[in-house]
Design a protein around this motif. Sequence first.
Motif, mmCIF file in Angstrom:
data_model
loop_
_atom_site.group_PDB
_atom_site.id
_atom_site.type_symbol
_atom_site.label_atom_id
_atom_site.label_comp_id
_atom_site.label_asym_id
_atom_site.label_seq_id
_atom_site.Cartn_x
_atom_site.Cartn_y
_atom_site.Cartn_z
ATOM 1 N N ILE A 55 9.019 -7.995 -0.889
ATOM 2 C CA ILE A 55 8.216 -7.046 -1.915
ATOM 3 C C ILE A 55 8.342 -5.726 -1.564
ATOM 4 O O ILE A 55 8.330 -4.922 -2.502
ATOM 5 N N ALA A 56 7.877 -5.260 -0.477
ATOM 6 C CA ALA A 56 7.718 -3.707 0.169
ATOM 7 C C ALA A 56 8.698 -3.617 1.221
ATOM 8 O O ALA A 56 8.078 -3.592 2.236
ATOM 9 N N PRO A 57 10.031 -3.338 0.837
ATOM 10 C CA PRO A 57 11.077 -3.381 1.828
ATOM 11 C C PRO A 57 10.921 -2.015 2.891
ATOM 12 O O PRO A 57 11.376 -1.967 3.896
ATOM 13 N N GLY A 58 10.076 -1.018 2.252
ATOM 14 C CA GLY A 58 9.983 0.296 3.135
ATOM 15 C C GLY A 58 8.561 0.365 3.964
ATOM 16 O O GLY A 58 8.330 1.233 4.731
ATOM 17 N N GLN A 59 7.941 -1.023 4.329
ATOM 18 C CA GLN A 59 6.689 -0.879 5.054
ATOM 19 C C GLN A 59 7.101 -1.177 6.493
ATOM 20 O O GLN A 59 7.484 -2.272 6.910
ATOM 21 N N PRO A 60 6.812 -0.175 7.326
ATOM 22 C CA PRO A 60 7.424 -0.296 8.721
ATOM 23 C C PRO A 60 6.589 -1.411 9.529
ATOM 24 O O PRO A 60 7.170 -2.115 10.591
ATOM 25 N N ARG A 61 5.332 -1.587 9.019
ATOM 26 C CA ARG A 61 4.417 -2.429 9.885
ATOM 27 C C ARG A 61 5.048 -4.204 9.689
ATOM 28 O O ARG A 61 5.028 -4.789 10.664
#
Length: 205
Positions: free
Chosen positions: A109-115
């Motif tokens: 859903i949020a592919p750019g979330q580093p965590r």
Amino acid sequence: MSKPAHDSDATVRAISRALWAGESPERLVPQLLRLAGSAEPASEPWCFAQRHLALAWAPIRPWRASLRAKELLAVDPTDHAAWAALGLAQSIIHNHRYAIRCYERALKIAPGQPRYAHNLGHLYDVVLDDPAASLPLLAAAYEAEPRSSDVAASYAHALGRTGEAQRGLDVLRRALTNGATRDQRELLRFLEAEVAKKPSVRPTE
């Protein structure tokens, strides 16, 4: 009885400002509980309260966090923060494979979330014993947060297990400028031992 919408919206704004200012989420739990109990179920303020309760409780009260996250996901299965909170909570209670599925959903859903990339990559490495699969995720997390010692340690561990111990050692040393935890010191020793196993290349005569 639910609060009028404008009262709930004002509470959301107040809590959001406190979080933005650096207030500990745990200290906001009483306000979040009141909001969750008074807002119209499935409304934006209710979802906000459930989301932040799940996030606040995931590291310390994983069962409660899981319940809040699941309640929110029943209303909005696209809430990536709820999936991530559920993943963290489940990993803490050692339900690792379920945690992996949760983080996979969150990252989709949020592919750019580093965590999310970091936590999922670490689980691939340690739980699934697949460091090669973890490397793209951990590399992306490290690129986004190169100063995070936790991210660097996870990335270095996977590098060390895939034949790149020297690179892992370099990554870890750069991140530990302010000292190391016991686990990080153990990882340093592991990487140094892996580097020492490789024969030195002698210059040709």
